[in-house]
Design a protein around this motif. Sequence first.
Motif, PDB file in Angstrom:
ATOM      1  N   LEU A  48       0.822  -1.209   0.000  1.00 31.89           N
ATOM      2  CA  LEU A  48       0.000   0.000   0.000  1.00 31.89           C
ATOM      3  C   LEU A  48       0.859   1.264   0.000  1.00 31.89           C
ATOM      4  N   GLU A  49       1.969   1.243   0.736  1.00 29.99           N
ATOM      5  CA  GLU A  49       2.874   2.392   0.781  1.00 29.99           C
ATOM      6  C   GLU A  49       3.447   2.703  -0.599  1.00 29.99           C
ATOM      7  N   ARG A  50       3.612   1.691  -1.440  1.00 26.86           N
ATOM      8  CA  ARG A  50       4.120   1.878  -2.800  1.00 26.86           C
ATOM      9  C   ARG A  50       3.014   2.268  -3.776  1.00 26.86           C
ATOM     10  N   GLY A  51       1.813   2.457  -3.267  1.00 29.26           N
ATOM     11  CA  GLY A  51       0.706   2.852  -4.133  1.00 29.26           C
ATOM     12  C   GLY A  51      -0.083   1.678  -4.684  1.00 29.26           C
ATOM     13  N   GLY A  52       0.123   0.493  -4.147  1.00 30.95           N
ATOM     14  CA  GLY A  52      -0.652  -0.670  -4.565  1.00 30.95           C
ATOM     15  C   GLY A  52      -0.263  -1.240  -5.919  1.00 30.95           C
ATOM     16  N   VAL A  53       0.970  -0.971  -6.355  1.00 33.64           N
ATOM     17  CA  VAL A  53       1.439  -1.481  -7.642  1.00 33.64           C
ATOM     18  C   VAL A  53       1.613  -2.993  -7.553  1.00 33.64           C
ATOM     19  N   HIS A  54       1.014  -3.711  -8.489  1.00 35.81           N
ATOM     20  CA  HIS A  54       1.083  -5.171  -8.477  1.00 35.81           C
ATOM     21  C   HIS A  54       2.378  -5.671  -9.114  1.00 35.81           C
ATOM     22  N   GLY A  55       2.707  -6.924  -8.807  1.00 39.31           N
ATOM     23  CA  GLY A  55       3.854  -7.571  -9.431  1.00 39.31           C
ATOM     24  C   GLY A  55       5.134  -7.519  -8.608  1.00 39.31           C
ATOM     25  N   ARG A  56       5.060  -6.961  -7.400  1.00 30.30           N
ATOM     26  CA  ARG A  56       6.259  -6.888  -6.572  1.00 30.30           C
ATOM     27  C   ARG A  56       6.033  -7.576  -5.236  1.00 30.30           C
ATOM     28  N   ASP A  57       5.163  -8.584  -5.250  1.00 28.55           N
ATOM     29  CA  ASP A  57       4.795  -9.266  -4.016  1.00 28.55           C
ATOM     30  C   ASP A  57       5.977  -9.938  -3.335  1.00 28.55           C
ATOM     31  N   GLN A  58       6.860 -10.542  -4.112  1.00 29.99           N
ATOM     32  CA  GLN A  58       8.011 -11.208  -3.501  1.00 29.99           C
ATOM     33  C   GLN A  58       8.944 -10.179  -2.847  1.00 29.99           C
ATOM     34  N   GLU A  59       9.169  -9.067  -3.519  1.00 33.48           N
ATOM     35  CA  GLU A  59       9.997  -8.009  -2.936  1.00 33.48           C
ATOM     36  C   GLU A  59       9.369  -7.483  -1.637  1.00 33.48           C
ATOM     37  N   ASP A  60       8.043  -7.299  -1.662  1.00 35.07           N
ATOM     38  CA  ASP A  60       7.342  -6.817  -0.476  1.00 35.07           C
ATOM     39  C   ASP A  60       7.493  -7.804   0.678  1.00 35.07           C
ATOM     40  N   TRP A  61       7.359  -9.096   0.370  1.00 31.05           N
ATOM     41  CA  TRP A  61       7.467 -10.130   1.393  1.00 31.05           C
ATOM     42  C   TRP A  61       8.870 -10.129   2.018  1.00 31.05           C
ATOM     43  N   LEU A  62       9.878 -10.081   1.157  1.00 31.21           N
ATOM     44  CA  LEU A  62      11.255 -10.100   1.651  1.00 31.21           C
ATOM     45  C   LEU A  62      11.565  -8.855   2.472  1.00 31.21           C
ATOM     46  N   GLN A  63      11.043  -7.702   2.038  1.00 33.27           N
ATOM     47  CA  GLN A  63      11.243  -6.470   2.798  1.00 33.27           C
ATOM     48  C   GLN A  63      10.547  -6.567   4.151  1.00 33.27           C
ATOM     49  N   ALA A  64       9.356  -7.145   4.164  1.00 32.95           N
ATOM     50  CA  ALA A  64       8.618  -7.321   5.417  1.00 32.95           C
ATOM     51  C   ALA A  64       9.391  -8.223   6.371  1.00 32.95           C
ATOM     52  N   GLU A  65       9.938  -9.313   5.856  1.00 30.36           N
ATOM     53  CA  GLU A  65      10.746 -10.203   6.702  1.00 30.36           C
ATOM     54  C   GLU A  65      11.930  -9.458   7.294  1.00 30.36           C
ATOM     55  N   GLN A  66      12.586  -8.661   6.474  1.00 24.84           N
ATOM     56  CA  GLN A  66      13.757  -7.910   6.932  1.00 24.84           C
ATOM     57  C   GLN A  66      13.356  -6.879   7.993  1.00 24.84           C
ATOM     58  N   ASP A  67      12.284  -6.137   7.731  1.00 26.03           N
ATOM     59  CA  ASP A  67      11.812  -5.136   8.692  1.00 26.03           C
ATOM     60  C   ASP A  67      11.501  -5.773  10.043  1.00 26.03           C
ATOM     61  N   LEU A  68      10.777  -6.878   9.998  1.00 27.44           N
ATOM     62  CA  LEU A  68      10.364  -7.526  11.242  1.00 27.44           C
ATOM     63  C   LEU A  68      11.526  -8.221  11.951  1.00 27.44           C
ATOM     64  N   ALA A  69      12.474  -8.737  11.183  1.00 27.59           N
ATOM     65  CA  ALA A  69      13.656  -9.350  11.797  1.00 27.59           C
ATOM     66  C   ALA A  69      14.423  -8.307  12.595  1.00 27.59           C
ATOM     67  N   GLN A  70      14.527  -7.095  12.043  1.00 25.31           N
ATOM     68  CA  GLN A  70      15.200  -6.012  12.761  1.00 25.31           C
ATOM     69  C   GLN A  70      14.417  -5.638  14.009  1.00 25.31           C
ATOM     70  N   LYS A  71      13.110  -5.590  13.881  1.00 28.14           N
ATOM     71  CA  LYS A  71      12.256  -5.250  15.023  1.00 28.14           C
ATOM     72  C   LYS A  71      12.422  -6.283  16.132  1.00 28.14           C
ATOM     73  N   TYR A  72      12.417  -7.569  15.776  1.00 26.35           N
ATOM     74  CA  TYR A  72      12.521  -8.622  16.785  1.00 26.35           C
ATOM     75  C   TYR A  72      13.911  -8.693  17.392  1.00 26.35           C
ATOM     76  N   SER A  73      14.937  -8.382  16.611  1.00 27.12           N
ATOM     77  CA  SER A  73      16.295  -8.436  17.165  1.00 27.12           C
ATOM     78  C   SER A  73      16.555  -7.258  18.094  1.00 27.12           C
ATOM     79  N   ALA A  74      15.831  -6.152  17.891  1.00 24.21           N
ATOM     80  CA  ALA A  74      15.993  -4.982  18.763  1.00 24.21           C
ATOM     81  C   ALA A  74      15.259  -5.163  20.081  1.00 24.21           C
ATOM     82  N   SER A  75      14.291  -6.086  20.114  1.00 25.30           N
ATOM     83  CA  SER A  75      13.489  -6.298  21.329  1.00 25.30           C
ATOM     84  C   SER A  75      14.233  -7.085  22.371  1.00 25.30           C
TER      85      SER A  75
END
Length: 75
Positions: A48-75
């Motif tokens: 949604l932050e990228r404007g809902g452009v389709h076709g980048r689902d894998q990139e979004d997933w990998l970015q989400a994993e990275q974001d959350l991994a950083q969040k969990y490692s900081a906790s």
Amino acid sequence: MNARAAIAPTENKKHQAHETLELEQRQTQLAGAPSVEEIRQRAYEIHLERGGVHGRDQEDWLQAEQDLAQKYSAS
């Protein structure tokens, strides 16, 4: 082949996929890592932050994993 016989394999696959998802969620929660649902939600937010452009689902997933991994490692 009757209709019930044709539907049974599909229902079985859905059941197996659901069990696999539940197992993955339990394992990540025990490991102090984000759950699949958390990753899914974050990936959708990125989409949604990228404007809902389709076709980048894998990139979004990998970015989400990275974001959350950083969040969990900081906790």
